[in-house]
Motif scaffolding. Structure first.
Motif, PDB file in Angstrom:
ATOM      1  N   GLY A 174      10.426   1.133  12.022  1.00  0.00           N
ATOM      2  CA  GLY A 174       9.415   0.169  11.606  1.00  0.00           C
ATOM      3  C   GLY A 174       9.347   0.128  10.091  1.00  0.00           C
ATOM      4  N   ARG A 175       8.147   0.281   9.561  1.00  0.00           N
ATOM      5  CA  ARG A 175       7.992   0.238   8.109  1.00  0.00           C
ATOM      6  C   ARG A 175       8.074   1.619   7.457  1.00  0.00           C
ATOM      7  NH1 ARG A 175       2.672   0.873   5.927  1.00  0.00           N
ATOM      8  NH2 ARG A 175       1.205   1.717   7.439  1.00  0.00           N
ATOM      9  N   ALA A 176       8.373   2.659   8.252  1.00  0.00           N
ATOM     10  CA  ALA A 176       8.432   4.032   7.741  1.00  0.00           C
ATOM     11  C   ALA A 176       9.865   4.439   7.430  1.00  0.00           C
ATOM     12  CB  ALA A 176       7.831   4.996   8.744  1.00  0.00           C
ATOM     13  N   THR A 177      10.020   5.189   6.353  1.00  0.00           N
ATOM     14  CA  THR A 177      11.269   5.876   6.068  1.00  0.00           C
ATOM     15  C   THR A 177      11.157   7.301   6.598  1.00  0.00           C
ATOM     16  OG1 THR A 177      11.666   4.569   4.075  1.00  0.00           O
ATOM     17  CG2 THR A 177      12.846   6.656   4.252  1.00  0.00           C
ATOM     18  N   ALA A 203      10.207  14.197   7.125  1.00  0.00           N
ATOM     19  CA  ALA A 203       9.244  13.519   6.264  1.00  0.00           C
ATOM     20  C   ALA A 203       9.122  12.086   6.748  1.00  0.00           C
ATOM     21  CB  ALA A 203       9.694  13.548   4.805  1.00  0.00           C
ATOM     22  N   ILE A 204       7.895  11.612   6.869  1.00  0.00           N
ATOM     23  CA  ILE A 204       7.608  10.244   7.307  1.00  0.00           C
ATOM     24  C   ILE A 204       6.856   9.572   6.167  1.00  0.00           C
ATOM     25  CG2 ILE A 204       6.452   8.832   9.055  1.00  0.00           C
ATOM     26  CD1 ILE A 204       6.467  11.614  10.724  1.00  0.00           C
ATOM     27  N   ARG A 205       7.449   8.561   5.572  1.00  0.00           N
ATOM     28  CA  ARG A 205       6.843   7.954   4.392  1.00  0.00           C
ATOM     29  C   ARG A 205       6.605   6.461   4.615  1.00  0.00           C
ATOM     30  NH1 ARG A 205       5.796   9.332  -0.610  1.00  0.00           N
ATOM     31  NH2 ARG A 205       6.856  11.334  -0.342  1.00  0.00           N
ATOM     32  N   VAL A 206       5.371   6.032   4.357  1.00  0.00           N
ATOM     33  CA  VAL A 206       5.016   4.621   4.313  1.00  0.00           C
ATOM     34  C   VAL A 206       4.420   4.348   2.940  1.00  0.00           C
ATOM     35  CG1 VAL A 206       4.707   4.326   6.805  1.00  0.00           C
ATOM     36  CG2 VAL A 206       2.787   5.133   5.415  1.00  0.00           C
ATOM     37  N   THR A 207       4.108   3.107   2.676  1.00  0.00           N
ATOM     38  CA  THR A 207       3.610   2.736   1.349  1.00  0.00           C
ATOM     39  C   THR A 207       2.394   3.542   0.946  1.00  0.00           C
ATOM     40  OG1 THR A 207       4.423   0.481   1.710  1.00  0.00           O
ATOM     41  CG2 THR A 207       2.858   0.806  -0.080  1.00  0.00           C
ATOM     42  N   PRO A 319      -6.713  10.457   5.762  1.00  0.00           N
ATOM     43  CA  PRO A 319      -6.257   9.460   4.796  1.00  0.00           C
ATOM     44  C   PRO A 319      -4.849   9.765   4.287  1.00  0.00           C
ATOM     45  CG  PRO A 319      -7.808  10.969   3.771  1.00  0.00           C
ATOM     46  CD  PRO A 319      -7.782  11.320   5.227  1.00  0.00           C
ATOM     47  N   LEU A 320      -4.105   8.716   4.026  1.00  0.00           N
ATOM     48  CA  LEU A 320      -2.756   8.845   3.478  1.00  0.00           C
ATOM     49  C   LEU A 320      -2.758   8.732   1.954  1.00  0.00           C
ATOM     50  CD1 LEU A 320      -0.814   6.755   6.104  1.00  0.00           C
ATOM     51  CD2 LEU A 320      -0.537   9.206   5.692  1.00  0.00           C
ATOM     52  N   GLY A 321      -3.713   8.003   1.417  1.00  0.00           N
ATOM     53  CA  GLY A 321      -3.759   7.809  -0.029  1.00  0.00           C
ATOM     54  C   GLY A 321      -4.456   8.960  -0.713  1.00  0.00           C
ATOM     55  N   SER A 322      -4.507   8.895  -2.042  1.00  0.00           N
ATOM     56  CA  SER A 322      -5.143   9.965  -2.823  1.00  0.00           C
ATOM     57  C   SER A 322      -6.667   9.847  -2.772  1.00  0.00           C
ATOM     58  CB  SER A 322      -4.677   9.888  -4.272  1.00  0.00           C
ATOM     59  OG  SER A 322      -4.937   8.603  -4.810  1.00  0.00           O
TER      60      SER A 322
END
Length: 322
Positions: A174-177, A203-207, A319-322
């Protein structure tokens, strides 16, 4: 992810994979025999009933829904996708036999039938408590991502071929690396296949941010490398159990004190404990890993919310953000 010192897994002269430090994976037969003579350690209860938990909901924007199903099995839901499942095992035993081997002390925290549609399954390595063929058959997952050499286990059991990655190899779901990461562990499903397939984490990375699934790993320098090359991580799923006797297990698993250090080394903000309280694999008692983690956390001056011990079946909205 920035360029750096990362490299794929190395193999010895016999073609078997090596650990990140170049060492041979696992313990010697003499050490295995010594450990077996020590006995099973603290007995576990045959079965524990956990309170029912609410099924996972859709996470709000900028968050991940992390559902602890048991052992190293997590349902990971991201707002806008993808939906991932790690090392799924719903079987009663983690064994090649249905009548012998480590038995569940707890039922899975979510029924198999209650799972939402999946985008992919992430398989860290081929041990029976992580790659469970009956569960994979039942899931009929559209896609499986794993390390080198593991796909043949699936195909010879009538399952579709998986996508195999070397350490630091990447794919998109999908949108994940999704990146396959090094670990200090080993692989084996039979007497003669030790080291013939690769072990690791993801590691699963999204925006919005990144999630670490560490898989099975001992403590080592690869953890700081993961933090430097793939971090920081908003969420890290880090193992805390199966560590006694320490003289034997320290080459393949972390104890809770090492897990606390791993959280810092991987540059993880919120760590979530895994690999405890489900199957009796080693000598420590069923409640010992969370208790020892609380002590290690306090010694490090770490707030409880920075390294969480989830309830079985609990969904954490993080949360994913800071």
């Amino acid at each position: 992810m920035r360029p750096g010192a990362r490299h794929g897994a190395r193999q010895g002269p016999d073609g078997r994979f090596l650990n990140p430090d170049g060492g041979v994976a696992g313990n010697s037969l003499r050490e295995v025999w010594r450990m077996m003579r020590e006995g099973g350690g603290t007995p576990w209860p045959r079965h524990l009933d956990d309170p029912a938990e609410d099924p996972p909901a859709e996470p709000p924007p900028g968050h991940a829904a992390i559902t602890f199903i048991g052992h190293a099995t997590f349902l990971i839901g991201l707002h806008g996708g993808p939906t991932l499942l790690t090392d799924p095992i719903w079987s009663e035993r983690c064994s090649p036999f249905s009548f012998l081997g480590p038995r569940r002390a707890r039922a899975p925290g979510l029924r198999l039938e209650a799972l939402p549609p999946l985008d992919a399954v992430l398989l860290s390595h081929n041990h029976y408590d992580h790659l469970d063929v009956p569960t994979l058959r039942a899931l009929e997952a559209p896609r499986i991502v794993t390390g080198l050499g593991n796909s043949r286990i699936l195909t010879r059991n009538g399952l579709p071929e998986a996508e195999e990655l070397d350490w630091w190899g990447e794919t998109t779901v999908g949108r994940a690396t999704v990146t396959y990461l090094p670990a200090r562990h080993f692989s084996a499903r039979a007497i003669g296949d030790r080291g013939r397939s690769l072990w690791g984490g993801f590691a699963i990375r999204v925006t919005e941010g990144a999630i670490l699934f560490a898989g099975d790993t001992a403590h080592g320098g690869h953890l700081a490398e993961i933090g430097a090359e793939a971090g920081p991580f908003a969420i890290g799923l880090i193992p805390i159990g199966a560590y006694e006797p320490n003289w034997f297990m320290r080459v393949v698993h972390m104890n809770p004190e090492e897990a606390v250090r791993a959280r810092a080394e991987t540059r993880t903000r919120t760590a979530v404990a895994m690999h405890f309280g489900t199957f009796k694999l080693t000598q420590e008692g069923i409640d010992e890993p969370p208790r020892a983690l609380a002590e290690a956390r306090a010694a490090a001056g770490l707030p409880a919310g920075d390294f969480v011990v989830p309830r079985f079946g609990q969904t954490l909205m993080l949360p994913l953000g800071s």
